[in-house]
Write a protein that holds these residues in place. Structure first.
Motif, PDB file in Angstrom:
ATOM      1  N   ASP A  12       0.614  -1.377   0.044  1.00  0.00           N
ATOM      2  CA  ASP A  12       0.226  -0.152  -0.140  1.00  0.00           C
ATOM      3  C   ASP A  12       1.056   0.914  -0.176  1.00  0.00           C
ATOM      4  N   LEU A  13       0.111   2.290  -0.281  1.00  0.00           N
ATOM      5  CA  LEU A  13       1.006   3.400  -0.357  1.00  0.00           C
ATOM      6  C   LEU A  13       1.481   3.277   0.880  1.00  0.00           C
ATOM      7  N   ASP A  14       0.434   3.593   1.957  1.00  0.00           N
ATOM      8  CA  ASP A  14       1.093   4.015   3.238  1.00  0.00           C
ATOM      9  C   ASP A  14       1.263   2.087   4.256  1.00  0.00           C
TER      10      ASP A  14
ATOM     11  N   SER B  27      -6.948   3.784  -2.875  1.00  0.00           N
ATOM     12  CA  SER B  27      -6.279   5.191  -4.057  1.00  0.00           C
ATOM     13  C   SER B  27      -4.900   4.240  -3.843  1.00  0.00           C
ATOM     14  N   THR B  28      -4.263   2.646  -3.445  1.00  0.00           N
ATOM     15  CA  THR B  28      -2.782   2.637  -4.309  1.00  0.00           C
ATOM     16  C   THR B  28      -3.082   1.862  -5.704  1.00  0.00           C
TER      17      THR B  28
ATOM     18  N   ILE C  80       4.026  -0.261  -8.599  1.00  0.00           N
ATOM     19  CA  ILE C  80       5.174  -1.623  -8.916  1.00  0.00           C
ATOM     20  C   ILE C  80       4.301  -3.256  -7.359  1.00  0.00           C
ATOM     21  N   GLY C  81       5.135  -4.142  -7.941  1.00  0.00           N
ATOM     22  CA  GLY C  81       4.515  -4.833  -6.998  1.00  0.00           C
ATOM     23  C   GLY C  81       5.537  -6.101  -7.133  1.00  0.00           C
ATOM     24  N   LEU C  82       4.898  -7.580  -7.023  1.00  0.00           N
ATOM     25  CA  LEU C  82       5.515  -8.517  -7.115  1.00  0.00           C
ATOM     26  C   LEU C  82       4.958  -9.247  -7.477  1.00  0.00           C
ATOM     27  N   VAL C  83       5.004  -9.868  -8.479  1.00  0.00           N
ATOM     28  CA  VAL C  83       4.545 -11.015  -9.567  1.00  0.00           C
ATOM     29  C   VAL C  83       4.671 -12.150  -9.655  1.00  0.00           C
ATOM     30  N   ASN C  84       3.962 -13.339  -8.452  1.00  0.00           N
ATOM     31  CA  ASN C  84       4.336 -14.587  -8.097  1.00  0.00           C
ATOM     32  C   ASN C  84       5.019 -14.187  -6.531  1.00  0.00           C
ATOM     33  N   TYR C  85       4.148 -13.197  -6.599  1.00  0.00           N
ATOM     34  CA  TYR C  85       5.901 -12.619  -4.711  1.00  0.00           C
ATOM     35  C   TYR C  85       7.187 -13.052  -5.085  1.00  0.00           C
ATOM     36  N   GLN C  86       7.506 -13.058  -6.222  1.00  0.00           N
ATOM     37  CA  GLN C  86       9.353 -13.092  -6.196  1.00  0.00           C
ATOM     38  C   GLN C  86       9.948 -11.946  -7.582  1.00  0.00           C
ATOM     39  N   GLN C  87       8.939 -12.168  -8.592  1.00  0.00           N
ATOM     40  CA  GLN C  87      10.011 -11.241  -9.736  1.00  0.00           C
ATOM     41  C   GLN C  87       8.744  -9.692  -9.425  1.00  0.00           C
TER      42      GLN C  87
ATOM     43  N   THR D  47       7.808  -6.611 -16.244  1.00  0.00           N
ATOM     44  CA  THR D  47       7.900  -8.277 -15.266  1.00  0.00           C
ATOM     45  C   THR D  47       9.679  -7.564 -15.615  1.00  0.00           C
ATOM     46  N   ASP D  48       9.888  -8.034 -13.745  1.00  0.00           N
ATOM     47  CA  ASP D  48      11.519  -7.562 -13.834  1.00  0.00           C
ATOM     48  C   ASP D  48      11.367  -6.317 -13.933  1.00  0.00           C
ATOM     49  N   LEU D  49      11.230  -5.055 -13.673  1.00  0.00           N
ATOM     50  CA  LEU D  49      11.467  -3.835 -13.550  1.00  0.00           C
ATOM     51  C   LEU D  49      10.264  -3.620 -12.570  1.00  0.00           C
ATOM     52  N   ALA D  50      10.756  -2.555 -11.381  1.00  0.00           N
ATOM     53  CA  ALA D  50       9.665  -1.250 -11.008  1.00  0.00           C
ATOM     54  C   ALA D  50       9.879  -0.480 -11.205  1.00  0.00           C
ATOM     55  N   VAL D  51       8.871   0.395 -11.271  1.00  0.00           N
ATOM     56  CA  VAL D  51       9.180   1.628 -12.171  1.00  0.00           C
ATOM     57  C   VAL D  51       8.292   2.419 -12.138  1.00  0.00           C
ATOM     58  N   GLU D  52       8.769   3.315 -11.187  1.00  0.00           N
ATOM     59  CA  GLU D  52       7.807   4.411  -9.785  1.00  0.00           C
ATOM     60  C   GLU D  52       7.357   5.558 -10.803  1.00  0.00           C
ATOM     61  N   ASP D  53       8.199   6.097 -11.860  1.00  0.00           N
ATOM     62  CA  ASP D  53       7.944   7.027 -12.310  1.00  0.00           C
ATOM     63  C   ASP D  53       8.451   6.992 -13.817  1.00  0.00           C
ATOM     64  N   VAL D  54       6.479   7.173 -15.162  1.00  0.00           N
ATOM     65  CA  VAL D  54       6.778   6.289 -16.009  1.00  0.00           C
ATOM     66  C   VAL D  54       8.087   7.427 -17.420  1.00  0.00           C
TER      67      VAL D  54
END
Length: 462
Positions: free
Chosen positions: A7-9, A46-47, A55-62, A99-106
Motif C-alpha cells: 500500500d502507499l501507506d 487509492s494505491t 509496483i509490486g511482486l508478480v508471483n510473489y517473487q519478481q 515484469t522484472d522492473l519496478a518503475v515508479e516514474d514512467v
C-alpha cells in the motif's frame, strides 16, 4: 498469476491477489485483490486507482510494474459476530504489465532501448529463415538454416536500429519446432522514459502491420535500463518484459508474404527509406493508419466507416492539395474574421455574425480536393471514376447533416464511395512513405482497390 502490492501507506496491509492477461482483442489486463482493513478505510483503493504506475511482486517473487491501473469495483465485505476482521476486495483493469522492473516514474528518462520479435516486421522484411526440401529418393525432408543476418541503421534523432533475422529452434525430446524470427533492436542515443519507449515500440509495430495490411497481436517488448547488475564476471543490463493490452488486433495468422500489400523493396521503398520518412511525421501517419485500419479490419458498418475515414481524409487532402494561393486566401479569410471578433463594440460583432459572409470563396471545396486525389491515383494506373468526387462530397453533407437513410439502390453507391475513400487514403499514405503505388493497380490484393483497377473495374455493358 499471483501478485503482491504494497500500500502507499506502509502502516496498512498490502494487497494480494491475481492478475490475468487479456483474453481477446481490445481487452485489458485485469486484477482481483484483497486485504484486511480497518472499517474506516474499507473503501480506500487509492494505491491502485488511476495512477500511472504501481509496483509490486508478480508471483510473489519478481519485481513488476502495473501500468495505468483503474479500480472498477470495491467490495467492503460484511461484518458480524463470526466475522472478526474487516476486509476489502477490489477488481479492475490495467494497460500493461512490466515484469522484472519496478518503475515508479514512467516519465523518468532511464531506459536505454528496447527489442521486438515482430511477426509483422518479419513477414514484411524477409522470407522464412529456413528452407525445407524433399529428397525424392528417400522421401525425407532436408532442412537448411542459413546463418543469422544482422544489419544496423541510424534512426534520426533517436538512436541505432539493429535488425536480426534468425531461425529459432525449440527442441523437446526427439522433436523440434522451427520458427522464423525478426528482431527490431533499438539502442537510444540518450536515455528515454518508459512512456516514450512504449510509444515508439508500438508505433513501429503498427507501421509494419500497416505495410503488410494486417493488425496482429502486439508482441512482447523487451526493454532495459541504463543500469546493470553483475553475474559472476559479467555486467548485464537491468531488463524486463512488457506485455501491453487494450488494443484492437485480428485473430489468426498474418498474411502470406506474397499476399501482403507491401514488402521490403517493393515499389522502390526499403526499410531505410520507409523509416526515414515515417520518423519525420509519426503523428500524422498514425492518424491515417488508425482510420484506414479501423475501416479495413474492425467495422463493417458503412456509416461508421465513413464517419471514421472522412475527417482524416479531408484533413489530409487540405494539407496536400491546397495550392499556395488558396492557402494564402484561407489564412486571410480567417485573419479577417478573427479581427472582426476583436471589435470593442458588441453591436458591431453581432451585426458581423448575422450579415457578413463570403460571397465567392477561393478555398478549394471537398469535391475539388477529392478530384485532385483521384487524378493522382489514376496517373498511377488506377481507374477511379471522376464522378466519385461529387458523390463523396455530397455523401459527406448528407451523412453529417441529416438522418441516415437509403433510397432504393443507394446502398451499393455508398459502399463504393466508402471503398473509394479508404482506397484513396491508403494509396496516398503509401505514396507519402516513398512507395511507387503503380504496382498496386496490378496486384489485386487490396479489396478496397479491386474495383478501381483496370482488371477489376466493371466493363461497359456488364
Amino acid at each position: 498469476m499471483w501478485i503482491f502490492i504494497p500500500d502507499l501507506d506502509d502502516s496498512k496491509e498490502p494487497w494480494v491477489g491475481t492478475v490475468t492477461p487479456p483474453a481477446q482483442p481490445g481487452a485489458s489486463w485485469t486484477f482481483e485483490l484483497i486485504r484486511q482493513v480497518e472499517e474506516s478505510v474499507s473503501y480506500d483503493a487509492s494505491t491502485l486507482d488511476n495512477r500511472p504506475a504501481v509496483i509490486g511482486l508478480v508471483n510473489y517473487q519478481q519485481k513488476c510494474t502495473l501500468l495505468r491501473p483503474r479500480v472498477l469495483h470495491i467490495d467492503p465485505g460484511s461484518l458480524g459476530v463470526r466475522l472478526p476482521l474487516q476486509r476489502t476486495r477490489i477488481t479492475g483493469e490495467f494497460d500493461g504489465l512490466l515484469t522484472d522492473l519496478a518503475v515508479e516514474d514512467v516519465t523518468a528518462e532511464t531506459f536505454d532501448g528496447f527489442e521486438l520479435d515482430s511477426s509483422s516486421f518479419g513477414v514484411w522484411y524477409a522470407p522464412p529463415a529456413f528452407t525445407s526440401r524433399l529428397d525424392g529418393a528417400t522421401r525425407t525432408y532436408k532442412i537448411e538454416i542459413p546463418d543469422t543476418k544482422t544489419i544496423k541503421l541510424p534512426l534520426q534523432g533517436l538512436g541505432t536500429l539493429t535488425v536480426m533475422t534468425a531461425a529459432q529452434v525449440a527442441e523437446k525430446g526427439r522433436t523440434a519446432q522451427i520458427r522464423s524470427s525478426a528482431f527490431l533492436h533499438v539502442d537510444f542515443d540518450y536515455p528515454a522514459s518508459l512512456e516514450s519507449t512504449i510509444e515508439l515500440s508500438l508505433e513501429l509495430e503498427q507501421l509494419f502491420g500497416f505495410l503488410i495490411g494486417y493488425r496482429g497481436p502486439f508482441p512482447k517488448i523487451r526493454t532495459w535500463l541504463n543500469k546493470t547488475y553483475r553475474v559472476g564476471s559479467y555486467d548485464l543490463p537491468e531488463d524486463g518484459v512488457l506485455e501491453m493490452a487494450g488494443m484492437d488486433w485480428k485473430p489468426g495468422e498474418e498474411p502470406h508474404r506474397m499476399e501482403c500489400i507491401h514488402r521490403d523493396g517493393l515499389g522502390g521503398a526499403t526499410l531505410e527509406s520507409v523509416l526515414g520518412i515515417y520518423l519525420v511525421d509519426r503523428p500524422g501517419f498514425l492518424i491515417r493508419f488508425n482510420a484506414i485500419e479501423m475501416c479495413r479490419h474492425f467495422t463493417s458498418n458503412l456509416n461508421t466507416q465513413f464517419s471514421i475515414i472522412i475527417p482524416a481524409f479531408e484533413s489530409y487532402l487540405k494539407a496536400r492539395y491546397t495550392t499556395p494561393d488558396e492557402a494564402d486566401y484561407t489564412s486571410s479569410e480567417a485573419a479577417f474574421f478573427a479581427w472582426v471578433d476583436t471589435a470593442p463594440d458588441e453591436a458591431i460583432k453581432d451585426f458581423s455574425r448575422k450579415h457578413l459572409s463570403v460571397v465567392e470563396r477561393k478555398a478549394p471545396s471537398l469535391q475539388t480536393l477529392v478530384g485532385r486525389a483521384i487524378a493522382m491515383a489514376n496517373e498511377k494506373g488506377f481507374v477511379f471514376p471522376t464522378t466519385l468526387a461529387k458523390r463523396i462530397a455530397a455523401r459527406r453533407g448528407k451523412l453529417f447533416h441529416s438522418v441516415a437513410g437509403f433510397e432504393e439502390g443507394e446502398a451499393q453507391l455508398f459502399y463504393e464511395e466508402v471503398r473509394a475513400v479508404v482506397g484513396l487514403l491508403l494509396l496516398h499514405t503509401f505514396d507519402d512513405l516513398g512507395v511507387d503505388v503503380s504496382y498496386m493497380g496490378q496486384d489485386y490484393n487490396v479489396r478496397e482497390l479491386r474495383t478501381f483497377t483496370a482488371r477489376g473495374a466493371p466493363k461497359d455493358g456488364a
